[in-house]
Design a protein around this motif. Structure first.
Motif, PDB file in Angstrom:
ATOM      1  N   LEU A   1     -14.243  15.793  -7.893  1.00  0.00           N
ATOM      2  CA  LEU A   1     -15.070  15.132  -6.886  1.00  0.00           C
ATOM      3  C   LEU A   1     -14.447  13.825  -6.408  1.00  0.00           C
ATOM      4  N   ALA A   2     -13.885  13.061  -7.362  1.00  0.00           N
ATOM      5  CA  ALA A   2     -13.266  11.790  -6.964  1.00  0.00           C
ATOM      6  C   ALA A   2     -12.072  12.058  -6.061  1.00  0.00           C
ATOM      7  N   GLY A   3     -11.280  13.084  -6.399  1.00  0.00           N
ATOM      8  CA  GLY A   3     -10.112  13.419  -5.575  1.00  0.00           C
ATOM      9  C   GLY A   3     -10.530  13.817  -4.172  1.00  0.00           C
ATOM     10  N   ALA A   4     -11.517  14.746  -4.092  1.00  0.00           N
ATOM     11  CA  ALA A   4     -11.949  15.244  -2.782  1.00  0.00           C
ATOM     12  C   ALA A   4     -12.537  14.114  -1.943  1.00  0.00           C
ATOM     13  N   ALA A   5     -13.389  13.291  -2.585  1.00  0.00           N
ATOM     14  CA  ALA A   5     -14.037  12.210  -1.838  1.00  0.00           C
ATOM     15  C   ALA A   5     -13.004  11.190  -1.367  1.00  0.00           C
ATOM     16  N   THR A   6     -12.020  10.902  -2.224  1.00  0.00           N
ATOM     17  CA  THR A   6     -10.976   9.951  -1.815  1.00  0.00           C
ATOM     18  C   THR A   6     -10.212  10.482  -0.612  1.00  0.00           C
ATOM     19  N   PHE A   7      -9.981  11.803  -0.624  1.00  0.00           N
ATOM     20  CA  PHE A   7      -9.236  12.385   0.506  1.00  0.00           C
ATOM     21  C   PHE A   7     -10.014  12.240   1.819  1.00  0.00           C
ATOM     22  N   THR A   8     -11.341  12.423   1.747  1.00  0.00           N
ATOM     23  CA  THR A   8     -12.122  12.320   2.992  1.00  0.00           C
ATOM     24  C   THR A   8     -12.032  10.914   3.589  1.00  0.00           C
ATOM     25  N   ARG A   9     -11.724   9.919   2.730  1.00  0.00           N
ATOM     26  CA  ARG A   9     -11.618   8.550   3.244  1.00  0.00           C
ATOM     27  C   ARG A   9     -10.439   8.389   4.199  1.00  0.00           C
ATOM     28  N   PHE A  10      -9.550   9.376   4.251  1.00  0.00           N
ATOM     29  CA  PHE A  10      -8.417   9.274   5.173  1.00  0.00           C
ATOM     30  C   PHE A  10      -8.770   9.732   6.582  1.00  0.00           C
ATOM     31  N   PHE A  11      -9.909  10.440   6.745  1.00  0.00           N
ATOM     32  CA  PHE A  11     -10.311  10.823   8.099  1.00  0.00           C
ATOM     33  C   PHE A  11     -10.680   9.557   8.867  1.00  0.00           C
TER      34      PHE A  11
ATOM     35  N   PRO B   1       1.762  13.663   3.122  1.00  0.00           N
ATOM     36  CA  PRO B   1       1.381  14.317   1.864  1.00  0.00           C
ATOM     37  C   PRO B   1       1.003  13.313   0.774  1.00  0.00           C
ATOM     38  N   ARG B   2       1.397  12.051   0.967  1.00  0.00           N
ATOM     39  CA  ARG B   2       1.046  11.043  -0.049  1.00  0.00           C
ATOM     40  C   ARG B   2      -0.460  10.864  -0.153  1.00  0.00           C
ATOM     41  N   ARG B   3      -1.175  11.269   0.926  1.00  0.00           N
ATOM     42  CA  ARG B   3      -2.631  11.167   0.881  1.00  0.00           C
ATOM     43  C   ARG B   3      -3.212  12.086  -0.186  1.00  0.00           C
ATOM     44  N   VAL B   4      -2.675  13.307  -0.250  1.00  0.00           N
ATOM     45  CA  VAL B   4      -3.156  14.257  -1.255  1.00  0.00           C
ATOM     46  C   VAL B   4      -2.845  13.718  -2.645  1.00  0.00           C
ATOM     47  N   ILE B   5      -1.603  13.224  -2.783  1.00  0.00           N
ATOM     48  CA  ILE B   5      -1.190  12.701  -4.092  1.00  0.00           C
ATOM     49  C   ILE B   5      -2.083  11.528  -4.488  1.00  0.00           C
ATOM     50  N   HIS B   6      -2.369  10.653  -3.521  1.00  0.00           N
ATOM     51  CA  HIS B   6      -3.223   9.494  -3.819  1.00  0.00           C
ATOM     52  C   HIS B   6      -4.591   9.947  -4.316  1.00  0.00           C
ATOM     53  N   SER B   7      -5.155  10.963  -3.649  1.00  0.00           N
ATOM     54  CA  SER B   7      -6.467  11.447  -4.058  1.00  0.00           C
ATOM     55  C   SER B   7      -6.430  11.955  -5.497  1.00  0.00           C
ATOM     56  N   LEU B   8      -5.371  12.692  -5.819  1.00  0.00           N
ATOM     57  CA  LEU B   8      -5.248  13.203  -7.186  1.00  0.00           C
ATOM     58  C   LEU B   8      -5.083  12.052  -8.182  1.00  0.00           C
ATOM     59  N   LYS B   9      -4.337  11.023  -7.748  1.00  0.00           N
ATOM     60  CA  LYS B   9      -4.125   9.870  -8.640  1.00  0.00           C
ATOM     61  C   LYS B   9      -5.443   9.164  -8.949  1.00  0.00           C
ATOM     62  N   VAL B  10      -6.298   9.021  -7.925  1.00  0.00           N
ATOM     63  CA  VAL B  10      -7.601   8.376  -8.156  1.00  0.00           C
ATOM     64  C   VAL B  10      -8.408   9.200  -9.143  1.00  0.00           C
ATOM     65  N   GLY B  11      -8.396  10.533  -8.941  1.00  0.00           N
ATOM     66  CA  GLY B  11      -9.113  11.409  -9.869  1.00  0.00           C
ATOM     67  C   GLY B  11      -8.603  11.236 -11.291  1.00  0.00           C
ATOM     68  N   LEU B  12      -7.280  11.196 -11.428  1.00  0.00           N
ATOM     69  CA  LEU B  12      -6.671  11.066 -12.749  1.00  0.00           C
ATOM     70  C   LEU B  12      -7.056   9.747 -13.410  1.00  0.00           C
ATOM     71  N   ALA B  13      -6.940   8.648 -12.646  1.00  0.00           N
ATOM     72  CA  ALA B  13      -7.241   7.329 -13.221  1.00  0.00           C
ATOM     73  C   ALA B  13      -8.699   7.276 -13.690  1.00  0.00           C
ATOM     74  N   LEU B  14      -9.599   7.846 -12.894  1.00  0.00           N
ATOM     75  CA  LEU B  14     -11.013   7.848 -13.272  1.00  0.00           C
ATOM     76  C   LEU B  14     -11.231   8.664 -14.533  1.00  0.00           C
ATOM     77  N   THR B  15     -10.580   9.822 -14.590  1.00  0.00           N
ATOM     78  CA  THR B  15     -10.739  10.665 -15.776  1.00  0.00           C
ATOM     79  C   THR B  15     -10.195   9.943 -17.008  1.00  0.00           C
ATOM     80  N   LEU B  16      -9.071   9.220 -16.815  1.00  0.00           N
ATOM     81  CA  LEU B  16      -8.489   8.488 -17.940  1.00  0.00           C
ATOM     82  C   LEU B  16      -9.434   7.421 -18.476  1.00  0.00           C
ATOM     83  N   VAL B  17     -10.003   6.604 -17.565  1.00  0.00           N
ATOM     84  CA  VAL B  17     -10.865   5.526 -18.078  1.00  0.00           C
ATOM     85  C   VAL B  17     -12.176   6.061 -18.627  1.00  0.00           C
ATOM     86  N   SER B  18     -12.569   7.267 -18.191  1.00  0.00           N
ATOM     87  CA  SER B  18     -13.823   7.775 -18.744  1.00  0.00           C
ATOM     88  C   SER B  18     -13.653   8.200 -20.202  1.00  0.00           C
TER      89      SER B  18
END
Lengths: 489, 489
Positions: B143-153, A48-65
């Motif tokens: 989009l960043a979250g979804a795309a990051t998740f696909t990187r786990f495949f 499940p950490r994969r899902v969390i990681h994906s959300l974290k990347v989204g969050l970090a990107l949104t923050l820096v934008s």
């Protein structure tokens, strides 16, 4: 006439064919979508950490934008804000260690290459307007070539590969664009600060939001590998001698595939090495200090692989066509089963010692037992008379016995390595057979069995701790929790 | 008084100490510099392509920096030229396949993410000035979250990981900066074209200047691994039975380390997989078509590793304390030596068949011989009377014999896999035991021995080729060269 007939015949067929192929296609698409959904679900469920990681990347990107959206930020950084976005995308990795490694590499490389680039720019200016691009070109060529070459050094590649890449990139960009851009220093400053913002965002989100520590993963992987070896050995014993005891239940196919878990150990070297590399960058976390001996995990990993190679050879005899006669198998059954079960127990103990970060000496009892079983087996083989049996028929069973003896040797080596880890990482335990050098007069110890402290007179270093023996690790007493402050409860 | 005395005593000592430590430091520095120089030289000598690669990177960077130096280029691209520099640094990899993979991934990802980003920008505009940054933020997050998740495949990770990274990067940058930048489309166009320039530079330099093909490396690696197995088996035979024939020269330590070459096979999985991944991106080169069956190399690699695991178990008995009595060793010596030497020859033949890209059926003779030797060994073990020997003492030698039998099985499987490769990649040879499906009536063939064509009546597909047997691959005749048009001469 012939052609027409063929055409008439074909038309309805092709219509029907078309419809049916459309239907097949739709069904296939639906199947594929269902498959995709299932594999996405499985991927998320597996870890499940994969899902969390994906959300974290989204969050970090949104923050820096926010640098773009918020007026004051945009006024000071302008479009240099995109470097922050770029940094977050490239630097954010699954584990904290990898993120830190990339972030710090990127930061330092940008800084040093930027400074060197400005210097190169000034140097090139001395050669006049015509000479400048030539000098710049030569400098870029030489530095990029030399830096690329250093990436082939295995040690540098393992730790600083990304840094060198960014070094080449920044140096080239600064020197080359310096030829046209007037306010070079301002540009460099803007870039560096936005990269720092991006890197810091990554590191903060990575560390403080459900962190995934490479060190912890390596720790868990080592434990898992030891457990997998133990599972195989335990299962091998009952599986190999099942034909002898046909009243015992036969192992199911599911359990057989479960036995083959050790196969992943055979090719685990790269994963362990990259985890250990990233773990070195990580700060103190949970039960791990900054300078936790991660290298020792690699040593244990190598020995575990050695053992797995032996087990792979052993596995070849599990379903072999050549089976020894039951009488001979029965004769060696007892010591062999003792070896597999005791080695398995020793490995399980070692795994749990690493898990609880306690002294692994409890495993020595089982190791000792398996050594005794090896001696028994040797005596048995010595005294076995072979007058009535063919050598050929007993060769497979003899080979299994011989490899089992080697497996015990491997387990011994693993035990030594785990012991070293315990010393290096100061694993806590009341069960230390020798007095450690840091605590010359400390705790009077009793061998074997976990020790439960009852009275700690005074509580100073030199004091004697009165202890009582207990066979199990006490889990429900606050008193004893102090001995295992970092137990993963 | 005491303190003064100590101080006086210390001063000269510390001066002398200082000097000596300075000297030690200088000597150490010199040693380190010499060591560094040596390791740089070794790194270059081990694989001179490393030096060439470094020079190529320097060249490619210098080439793209022309965008800045040459006025007309700079006028049309402006500071967007830095994207070309960035692309070259990031995309240029050691092998052509890796460079192509990264370049194409980057190109397509930039294009699709750019288009999607502009679309997202237009969509966000519909929500008014206040809603725009919120919609943009939500889109980037999703989009960043979804795309990051696909990187786990695993499959996507292996081939498109870099593309997805660039997709996230470009999408975020375009949508976010679109909020502030007016001429978004112009910016996107400039960026895309400079990235194409950078990527094209990389690909051209990589392909046309001393190319390093991942496919060829994989091909060579497979050959090398087969040869390493062969070397071990050949050496093992003479080494294990040396004590029996003490008049024979003992193998030197140097040769012993040479035997251990197979160890690198044990952990070669990742390398093979990444090479195969890159090889798939490569165009036709040398003797390899675009759709060369690279996957089959992975299959061969897996079987070779299986064999190496057996050999690892075998190696444990080479220097074991427990050695079988010479009489018993001598008894099994002949078939065992036959097995090792014939398996070794079969492996060498397979390696050379892959090297020359010819049909591997020549190896079948040696394989057959080793199978006969296995049967001999089995008969020998069956008839051996053990009345006068202890079972324990002969267990190690029996184990060696047993593992050798397994090794022969492995070699058989490798032979099958190489045969499949030969079929899939249309390896050329006059020695085909069966008629291939593409040439239903073609060449009448005689088994074993390379066939030298003498008369080709007519030269049409269906014609019968009259052949004569020849034991060696003919190298000096122009006639026969047509059979091996791609020999690496």
């Amino acid at each position: 006439m012939d052609i027409e007939a063929i055409a008439q015949e074909r038309r309805p067929r092709s219509l029907a064919q078309g419809l049916s192929s459309l239907r097949t296609c739709l069904v296939k698409c639906k199947d594929k979508a269902v498959d995709l959904g299932r594999s996405i679900k499985k991927l998320g469920q597996d870890d499940p950490r994969r899902v969390i990681h994906s959300l974290k990347v989204g969050l970090a990107l949104t923050l820096v934008s926010l640098i773009y959206y918020v007026r004051p930020f945009y006024d000071s950084y302008g479009i240099s804000g995109m470097w922050a976005v770029l940094t977050v995308t490239v630097v954010f990795e699954f584990t904290v260690g990898a993120t830190l490694s990339k972030g710090l590499n990127r930061g330092f490389a940008t800084f040093s290459a930027g400074a060197l680039g400005v210097g190169a720019q000034h140097l090139a200016c001395l050669f006049g307007e015509e000479g400048e691009p030539i000098v710049l070109g030569v400098l870029v060529f030489l530095l990029a070539g030399a830096a690329t070459f250093t990436r082939f050094f295995p040690r540098i590649k393992a730790r600083y590969d990304y840094g060198i890449l960014i070094f080449i990139l920044t140096f080239s960009m600064v020197t080359v664009s310096g030829y046209r851009v007037e306010k070079l220093l301002e540009l460099a400053h803007q870039r560096l600060s936005t990269i720092i913002i991006g890197g810091a965002t990554c590191i903060i989100v990575s560390i403080f939001l459900c962190p995934v520590w490479a060190g912890e993963d390596l720790h868990k992987l080592t434990i898992l590998h030891l457990e997998k070896l133990a599972i195989f050995l335990e299962g091998f014993g009952s599986e190999y001698f099942q034909s002898v005891n046909e009243d015992k239940p036969v192992i199911s196919t599911e359990e057989k595939t479960f036995l083959l878990g050790y196969k992943s150990i055979l090719t685990s070297k790269n994963m362990e090495e990259s985890l250990a590399n990233f773990a070195r960058w990580e700060p103190r976390h949970g039960r791990f200090q900054f300078h936790h001996p991660w290298k020792q995990y690699l040593k244990i990993g190598a020995l575990v692989r050695q053992c797995a190679y032996r087990i792979e050879a052993l596995n070849g005899y599990l379903n072999s066509d050549l089976q020894a006669p039951p009488t001979f198998k029965k004769r060696i059954q007892e010591p062999c089963l003792k070896i597999t079960s005791e080695s398995s127990k020793a490995l399980t103990m070692l795994a749990s010692a690493i898990k609880l970060m306690t002294d692994p000496s409890l495993a020595s009892l089982h190791l000792h037992n398996s050594e005794i079983a090896v001696d028994d087996l040797k005596i048995l083989l010595k005294t076995t008379s072979l007058e009535d049996t063919e050598l050929l028929s007993i060769v497979p069973a003899a080979t299994v016995a011989s490899i089992l003896i080697q497996v015990v040797k491997c387990v011994e080596e693993i035990y030594q390595a785990v012991n070293e880890l315990s010393d290096l990482a100061n694993f806590k335990s009341a069960v230390k057979p020798k007095v450690s050098p840091e605590k010359p007069q400390a705790q009077l110890l009793i061998h074997l069995g976990v020790v439960k402290p009852v009275v700690n007179i005074g509580g100073n270093k030199g004091d004697v701790v009165v202890t009582v023996l207990d066979d199990k690790i006490p889990e429900n007493e606050n008193n004893s929790r102090a001995n295992y402050p970092d137990q993963p409860l």
